[in-house]
Design an enzyme around this catalytic site. Structure first.
Site, PDB file in Angstrom:
ATOM      1  N   ASP A 155       0.869  -1.114   0.085  1.00 33.91           N
ATOM      2  CA  ASP A 155       0.093  -0.087   0.208  1.00 33.91           C
ATOM      3  C   ASP A 155       0.900   1.317  -0.089  1.00 33.91           C
ATOM      4  O   ASP A 155       1.904   1.233   0.591  1.00 33.91           O
ATOM      5  CB  ASP A 155      -0.864  -0.129   1.177  1.00 33.91           C
ATOM      6  CG  ASP A 155      -1.706   1.173   1.389  1.00 33.91           C
ATOM      7  OD1 ASP A 155      -2.228   1.442   0.338  1.00 33.91           O
ATOM      8  OD2 ASP A 155      -1.723   2.116   2.243  1.00 33.91           O
ATOM      9  N   HIS A 205       4.687   4.161  -3.390  1.00 37.02           N
ATOM     10  CA  HIS A 205       5.515   5.305  -3.842  1.00 37.02           C
ATOM     11  C   HIS A 205       6.148   6.236  -2.829  1.00 37.02           C
ATOM     12  O   HIS A 205       7.004   6.831  -2.926  1.00 37.02           O
ATOM     13  CB  HIS A 205       4.811   6.132  -4.883  1.00 37.02           C
ATOM     14  CG  HIS A 205       3.679   6.753  -4.555  1.00 37.02           C
ATOM     15  ND1 HIS A 205       2.568   6.090  -4.675  1.00 37.02           N
ATOM     16  CD2 HIS A 205       3.393   7.784  -4.095  1.00 37.02           C
ATOM     17  CE1 HIS A 205       1.555   6.746  -3.768  1.00 37.02           C
ATOM     18  NE2 HIS A 205       2.097   7.629  -3.744  1.00 37.02           N
ATOM     19  N   ASP A 237      -9.933   1.760  -4.781  1.00 38.65           N
ATOM     20  CA  ASP A 237      -9.858   3.190  -4.158  1.00 38.65           C
ATOM     21  C   ASP A 237     -10.137   4.448  -5.191  1.00 38.65           C
ATOM     22  O   ASP A 237      -9.702   5.454  -5.122  1.00 38.65           O
ATOM     23  CB  ASP A 237      -8.648   3.700  -3.344  1.00 38.65           C
ATOM     24  CG  ASP A 237      -7.312   3.122  -4.117  1.00 38.65           C
ATOM     25  OD1 ASP A 237      -7.580   2.749  -5.310  1.00 38.65           O
ATOM     26  OD2 ASP A 237      -6.134   2.912  -3.561  1.00 38.65           O
TER      27      ASP A 237
END
Length: 1532
Positions: free
Chosen positions: A526, A529, A627
């Site tokens: 999750d 980045h 999401d």
């Protein structure tokens, strides 16, 4: 040929850092590291952290790899070290050059996923994943009934959001305890544990064939996490991150402002609790600037206390023993930030201040003046900080208002309503677990460590930020500038650089990772980045210890493929999540399918051993992620089916989110959704909110497309074609390159709602090549008569009124979407089905299974069957039949093994002019160019360019698809010849018979496969007929040795004079016209394409410079003998002709060819078994006297040793004659005096000399041609006198004849000549000694200016070199630095003193050595010009009409002699110099290797322009260039 192990080659190049390049490999592959050209010859060591077999992976533990060199010598072209890849993950490699790190990168090895009771492999491209929000799964004992929906829908992987205890916000990603299973899953009477979850996951894997993965969240934890209160050091708090204090003060001020707004305190200033318009926004801006910023004085955190600093400075100035320091102009007074960030706590460096502000005396006035200057400077510096903070404040206000606008006013925002404490004006950036108090009192806490440690920074994300930079670390102003889009229930975790920096946090998160890896087969990283790379690496290493084939997925928002690759390569991410929702129209959606996987339909078969190419990350392509916004909101409910079909047809993993298939018309929020998912009930009715079945949404169609996706992945449908039929219709083809079956899906998307938007009834016709076997699926999105959608209170329900009509595995005529299907043919063997649609309404899909028509299918099967003799790749899909052409029953290798090397020249090579002599030509490709060769190499050179890139749009491929012309050319050209060549042609013709029966789009790939098989077999046959040096040699040696096949051939008419009929083993053939036997000896072309045919093919000088390399070293002894004897027969005036002209048109205008010929006889005698026998071979003299007419072969035979003696004798006697037919008919440029030929031996020195200023008798033979520049008839390089290489070659011949005469093998001990009427005898011993005694004395340019042997010391401009000639008519020419002395060094090294030779070679290397060739003249010489342009005619005497041919351009053949001389003398200089020289040689040769590999001519050029630039006037491949490089490798 037949090995099927997949091997990838990674070429290492100097300073090549490939950290941003993704190299993907599979387990079972072998990875070979090889040296690129810049590293060949150097001491390179490759290190990797890929573990030894059986050892555990340790990221920090590197080991060096052993080099393997299969050929054990020569060059580094085949040297490699290897890894056998048996382990998944990310592995690093780097290499050292000596002790310097010179480059490196990463490799990613894919995991192998297994499912089912039998543990069968689930290929990554077969993955069909569905995401479930864990909190919507309900109590654990109900999970199975909810997960069954995924099973029935055909998914084989489930992704759960985290299963841990959640924080107060109830966000799926805000975890209160990473180690505890969410208690919501338990019942009051039954507590479930991780073991229960593990058992369910195992059941799903074994019984349902479903794998499970879950998220790992490393970046943050829920604010209420208990362990965080015990270990506040795990967060960014005001103790360990004091740089956040100013941001914290601002955050608290904004919180107090928000509370005041909520309480209506700012109503009279235009800001009510409910913010509804821009006017209120402007009022907020005004309040912040007028009330908040002036009150909190943020700038003070960055400023110096002026009074305090001045006092300190004054104290230092008035000290008794103050040292005065000299001012340093580089050092300026600047503010030093207070590390604790106290108000006015910053300082300045007083030493710099004292050195900058110096009083002119010690009086009080001077001291005061100095202090006021200092004060003024401090105030200026403080003012700069004030401005900087102002700039930060402007950004903060803009970000804050942007946030307010999104949350309260924007149409697409959440519209939060009035400002309250629960929904403040802006999200808080920091935790505040204390009673509220006035801001000034709160601020005092930031300096109290046991309170400040609980003031922690929240996490979030920053738009457009650098993902490799941590925005909470010092140096980032994100919190102060309010640039963070903040998650108010998550605290950002602070790991530091290594586990020791925060031991509890690393240990806690490692345990969390291990729990996950124990129970799940994969993880989704999750917020990947923003996760510090070193943290994710550490955690994944721990996970892979427990789950070696861990499937790792992540979604990256870096906005750059390079940055994505850093994450993928460092972490070993297996699949990157890509989303179809990002496509703005159907065209873009189709493009994404093409982008994320597969190769073009009809692609070439790639070899098992091939370069490792950079890849793009493997995709997990999802129609929508959990999401992101709901597609129904952005597109329409009708688009769910077509878009999911398009996604599912991609050649990669595919996925979706729970709710999409049920057509839930809103986003299922990861934060606020608390209802449960539906359960599976086959009998449920559409109006039943809590249950679903195949009648619900698109579930029935999803099941069909998921099964199809898995079938296509498992059965190797790896080729993809996307066709945008019209603006809404996308057709995707998946094709299997082994069985040549296709599956074609046609989807009509519905990005716009069909109820409210216009869609045309007219749908374009579609043409599908082949035979439609069945309709795999046809499905239409339809509305049914049910109650309209209303959101249920307990279950996450979809739209009951939308469903799909679906029919599977039906015949075309049963279809309700296809109106009619006609069959047309395109060419003789290509069937096309024309499809007309009638009910392809928006939201419909139809999927066809298409085969080749039976006739073509059989032809492909037969082709594949015959291709298995070359590669096991073709076994699948092959078809054995009995009734093929009998020639195909014989293996190609046994047909071709009867070819001689001379015949291979015709099969593989022959350029345009060679073919034209035989009445043919090279094949011309329309819209492109002609092939370089008529033989197979011409085609292979183009295919080698096209194949790796799969460039199916190339004109070459177009030509193959358009007709059979090229195919017929290849076979007919060979069949028209006779013998074995014709048999090879017939075999190809028989293969092409089947090739012509397959669809045109497949022809390039199978044409290539047939040719590759034949070509590689032919090369093996060529090498088998060569010497053991070639057979056991490196790839470079083998490919160079093919130059021998390329250059040596027999044309329609023989190029060589006929040999004596009494000579044994002379090759013969039947003349096709006279039907009589005739000699057919191989002749050696000087270069292609310019010197390949007719009288310009054979040149004495070129032949004998090239003969050792191309014929003796390659073991072609008979051909070498025949060429030596044929030229011997043409001896006249004691010379061998330059231009042979079949003997009858010979020109005797060169002084060196005879000496090269003698050198070759010497080499032949030494290298060939029983080589001395050649001395007694009969030579048929064409010109027994200088003036005799040409005699026919056998009229007068002499043994070769007599011809040799005649050549020696004539030179000692002196040669003087005028060329026959002198004048423009034989040379249109030569001046009259140039036709007078002289040669002789100097009585004093023994040096052979000759020539005059108007002719050029050595290899540097350019004659001026320009009237305009007035150089016509003037040789550019006459090199008259004694040319250094001729002296060396003659010394070598004399020494050798002396040795033979001493052993009585050569019957002559001397030469006898007439001088002044007397007979004079000169023994070989005396002649040899004279040259030996005089050479270095007269050729060496001494470093001592007063050397007595130096006649022209005024002409010397380089010392320590050897002259290019001695006694030239223009004495300055003697002193020019050219590469010719290196030839003398190789053939007669005894003439040179080692140290002097080495020094001269060093100078030549520095001044003359270019990338591929040697400069023919010192670049410091005033007439040097390195660019040769034979077409240029201007006024420049030195350049016009290529006058500078040998005045600078870099010729290749002298490089061989230079390197061989270096190797010889380096051994005499000692081991250290030897090893350095071997490196130099390998390094230079590596450039030739690269050129050879890349050249479509598969050769080395005659010359290049300066610094290795291409010269268009050069022969593309030159015999002596290849030969001398091969000789260097032989010496190595």
């Amino acid at each position: 040929m037949g090995h099927s192990k997949q091997i990838r080659i990674l070429l290492l190049n100097e300073m090549e850092k490939l950290e941003k390049t993704l190299f993907r490999l599979e387990q079972g592959f072998e990875l070979q590291f090889r040296l690129g050209p810049t590293l060949q010859g150097k001491a390179v060591t490759v290190y990797t952290n890929y573990p030894f077999p059986g050892e555990a992976f340790n990221r920090e533990k590197f080991r060096s790899l052993e080099w393997e060199n299969p050929t054990e010598r020569e060059d580094d072209s085949d040297k490699y070290c290897k890894l056998n890849l048996q382990q998944a993950g990310s592995f690093q490699y780097y290499f050292l050059q000596g002790n310097e790190k010179s480059g490196g990168g990463y490799i990613v090895v894919d995991p192998i996923l297994r499912v089912g009771a039998d543990n069968h492999v689930l290929p990554l491209d077969c993955v069909t994943l569905q995401t479930f929000l864990a909190k919507c799964m309900g109590p654990f004992d109900e999970w199975e009934s909810r997960l069954r929906v995924a099973k029935e829908s055909g998914y084989n992987m489930i992704h759960f959001t985290p299963l841990q205890t959640l924080g107060l916000s109830r966000s799926c990603y805000s975890l209160a305890d990473q180690l505890e299973l969410n208690p919501d899953f338990s019942r009051p009477n039954k507590k479930y544990t991780w073991t229960d979850v593990g058992q369910l996951v195992e059941k799903l894997k074994k019984e349902w064939n479903i794998l499970c993965i879950t998220d790992v969240v490393y970046n943050h934890t829920a604010t209420k996490s208990k362990w965080l209160q015990e270990h506040p050091e795990s967060a960014y708090n005001l103790v360990n991150s004091p740089h956040l204090k100013p941001a914290w003060v601002l955050d608290r001020a904004l919180w107090h402002l928000s509370c005041d707004v909520a309480e209506g305190k700012y109503k009279e200033r235009g800001v009510a609790a409910l913010i509804e318009n821009d006017h209120q926004m402007n009022c907020i801006r005004k309040i912040i600037w007028e009330d908040i910023f002036p009150k909190i004085h943020l700038w003070e955190f960055f400023q110096v206390d002026v009074d305090k600093a001045v006092e300190q400075f004054r104290g230092l100035l008035t000290q008794e023993n103050r040292k005065t320091t000299k001012p340093d102009p580089k050092q300026h007074l600047k503010i030093i930030q207070d590390p604790e960030y106290r108000r006015l706590g910053c300082t300045v460096d007083m030493n710099v201040a004292l050195a900058t502000f110096i009083p002119h005396d010690n009086g009080p006035a001077a001291i005061n003046e100095c202090c006021s200057w200092f004060q003024k400077r401090i105030e200026e510096l403080n003012s700069e900080k004030h401005q900087l903070v102002n700039y930060h404040q402007e950004q903060a206000v803009n970000c804050l208002l942007g946030n307010v606008f999104y949350e309260r006013l924007a149409g697409h925002g959440p519209k939060l309503g009035p400002v309250t404490r629960k929904h403040p004006l802006v999200t808080r950036y920091f935790t505040f677990p204390f009673e509220e108090m006035p801001l000034s009192t709160e601020e005092s806490m930031i300096h109290v460590p046991n309170k400040a440690c609980f003031l922690m920074a929240h996490n979030g994300w920053v738009m457009g930020d650098d993902p490799l930079r941590n925005f909470a670390e010092p140096g980032s102003d994100v919190y102060l500038r309010r640039e963070l889009i903040c998650w108010g229930d998550s605290v950002k975790l602070r790991y530091g650089k290594k586990p020791e920096d925060c031991p509890y946090l690393w240990a806690h998160m490692k345990k969390y990772t291990e729990i996950t890896a124990t129970y799940f087969q994969g993880v989704r990283l999750d917020n990947c980045h923003s996760t510090p790379l070193h943290v994710a690496e550490y955690m994944l290493d721990a996970a892979r210890k427990l789950q070696p084939n861990l499937y790792v997925v992540a979604e990256l928002f870096t906005g750059s493929e390079d940055l994505d690759n850093i994450f993928v390569t460092r972490l070993g991410i297996s699949s990157l999540i890509r989303e179809a929702m990002s496509a703005y129209d159907s065209h873009e959606e189709g493009r994404l399918v093409y982008r994320y996987g597969g190769e073009p339909v009809g692609s070439f078969v790639q070899p098992c051993l091939r370069p490792l190419m950079p890849a793009i990350a493997h995709a997990l392509f999802m129609d929508v992620t959990h999401d992101n916004e709901c597609p129904i909101v952005h597109r329409s409910a009708y688009d769910a089916l077509p878009s999911s079909t398009i996604v599912s047809m991609a050649c990669c993993a595919s996925g979706s989110t729970k709710g999409y298939d049920e057509i839930v018309p809103h986003q299922i929020s990861v934060v606020s959704e608390e209802r449960f998912y539906t359960k599976w009930n086959p009998a449920a009715s559409p109006s039943n909110f809590g249950e679903v079945n195949f009648q619900s949404g698109i579930i029935a169609a999803r099941c069909a497309i998921n099964k199809l996706h898995q079938e296509l992945g498992a059965k190797g449908f790896i080729q993809v074609y996307v066709d945008q039929v019209d603006e809404d219709i996308v057709a995707v083809t998946r094709h299997s390159p082994s069985i040549h079956q296709s599956v074609v899906s046609v989807s009509r998307t519905a990005f716009r709602n069909p109820k409210t938007s216009f869609y045309s009834k007219e749908v374009p016709q579609m043409c599908i090549p082949g035979k439609i076997e069945e309709v795999v699926l046809e499905a239409r999105t339809v509305e049914r008569n049910t109650e309209p959608y209303r959101k249920d209170a307990n279950s996450i329900n979809g739209m009951p009124n939308i469903t799909v009509e679906i029919r599977e595995h039906i015949q075309l005529n049963e279809s309700k979407i296809v109106k009619q299907a006609g069959i047309t043919t395109k060419g003789p063997n290509e069937y096309i089905q024309e499809i007309e649609f009638e009910n392809l309404s928006p939201g419909s899909v139809i999927i066809f299974r298409v085969s080749l028509d039976p006739h073509a299918q059989a032809a492909v099967g037969i082709l594949r069957n015959h291709l298995t003799q070359f590669s096991p790749h073709f076994k699948s899909g092959s078809l054995a039949v009995d009734n093929t052409d009998p020639i195909l029953k014989i293996p190609f290798a046994s047909i071709a093994s009867k070819l001689t090397l001379a015949e291979l020249n015709q099969v593989l090579y022959r350029c345009e002019s060679e073919e034209q002599e035989d009445g043919g030509g090279c094949y011309n490709i329309p819209n492109w160019s002609s092939l370089k060769y008529a033989g197979l190499q011409g085609l292979m050179s183009i295919l080698a360019e096209i194949r790796p890139k799969n460039d199916l749009g190339h004109p070459f491929c177009d030509n193959l698809r358009s007709g059979d012309w090229m195919i017929d050319y290849v076979s007919n050209r060979l069949i028209s010849r006779s013998g074995t060549i014709a048999e090879v042609g017939k075999w190809l013709q028989a293969m092409f018979f089947y090739l012509k029966q397959i669809p045109r789009y497949l022809i390039p790939c199978y044409f290539d496969a047939i040719l590759i098989g034949a070509y590689t077999t032919l090369l093996d046959i060529a090498w088998k007929q060569m010497s053991s040096f070639v057979q056991n040699g490196s790839t470079f040696v083998k490919h160079l040795s093919l130059g021998s096949v390329q250059m040596c051939g027999v044309g329609k008419s023989p190029s060589l004079p006929l040999l004596s009929p009494s000579l044994m083993d002379v090759p013969c053939r039947l003349n096709e016209i006279t039907r009589e036997k005739e000699q057919c000896c191989v002749s050696l072309a000087a270069g292609l394409p310019h010197f390949s045919s007719g009288i310009f093919r054979c040149w004495g000088r070129d032949t004998f410079i090239a003969l050792r390399g191309l014929l003796l070293i390659t073991g072609r002894y008979l051909e070498a003998r025949n060429i030596i004897l044929a030229f011997a027969g043409t001896l006249r005036h004691g010379l061998i002709p330059n231009l042979l002209g079949e003997g009858t048109y010979a020109r005797y205008n060169c002084r060196d060819a005879v000496w090269w010929w003698l050198q070759c006889i010497q080499d032949y005698c030494k290298m060939v078994p029983n080589g001395l026998d050649i001395l007694r071979c009969p030579v048929s003299r064409m010109y027994p006297t200088d003036d005799s007419a040409p005699l026919s072969a056998g009229t007068l035979d002499q043994p070769l040793f007599e011809v040799i003696q005649e050549a020696m004798q004539r030179h000692m006697q002196g040669i003087q004659f005028r060329e026959r037919n002198a004048g423009p008919q034989i040379d249109r440029n030569m001046k009259d005096e140039g036709f007078n030929i002289t040669a002789g031996v100097d009585e004093e020195t023994g040096f052979v000399y000759g020539g005059n200023r108007l002719n050029c008798g050595t290899w540097m033979d350019k004659m001026g041609e320009s009237d305009r520049a007035r150089n016509k008839g003037i040789p550019a390089t006459p090199r008259d006198g004694s040319a250094v290489e001729i002296v060396g070659l003659s010394k070598s011949a004399i020494r050798w004849l002396l040795e033979l005469s001493q052993k009585n093998i050569f019957p002559y001990h001397e030469v006898t000549v007439k001088r002044h009427g007397k007979v004079v005898r000169v023994s070989y011993d005396e002649w040899n000694r004279k040259i030996q005694d005089n050479f270095e004395k007269l050729f060496y340019v001494s470093e001592d200016p007063s050397d007595v042997n130096e006649k022209h010391s005024n002409l010397v401009h380089k010392r320590g070199i050897y002259k290019d000639s001695y006694g030239a008519s223009s004495p300055w020419c003697d002193y020019q630095l050219r590469p010719n002395f290196t030839i003398a060094m190789v053939v007669a090294p005894e003439l040179f003193t080692t140290e002097k030779a080495w020094k001269a070679l060093e100078i030549a290397g520095e001044k003359l050595l270019g990338p591929l060739g040697m400069k023919t003249l010192d670049p410091d010489d005033m007439v040097y010009c390195g660019t040769y342009d034979n077409a240029l005619d201007n006024d420049n005497y030195s350049l016009a009409k290529g006058f500078n041919y040998h005045q600078g351009p870099e010729w290749l053949w002298p490089v061989g002699y230079f390197l061989r001389a270096k190797l010889y003398f380096s051994k005499l200089m000692g081991p250290e110099i030897t090893s350095k020289t071997i490196f130099l040689v390998k390094n230079v040769l590596s450039r030739h290797y690269v050129h050879l590999e890349r050249s479509p001519w598969k050769g080395l050029p005659e010359l290049t322009n300066e610094n290795g630039q291409y010269c268009p006037f050069s022969c593309e491949t030159q015999a002596w260039s290849i030969a001398t490089i091969l000789e260097t490798l032989y010496d190595l």
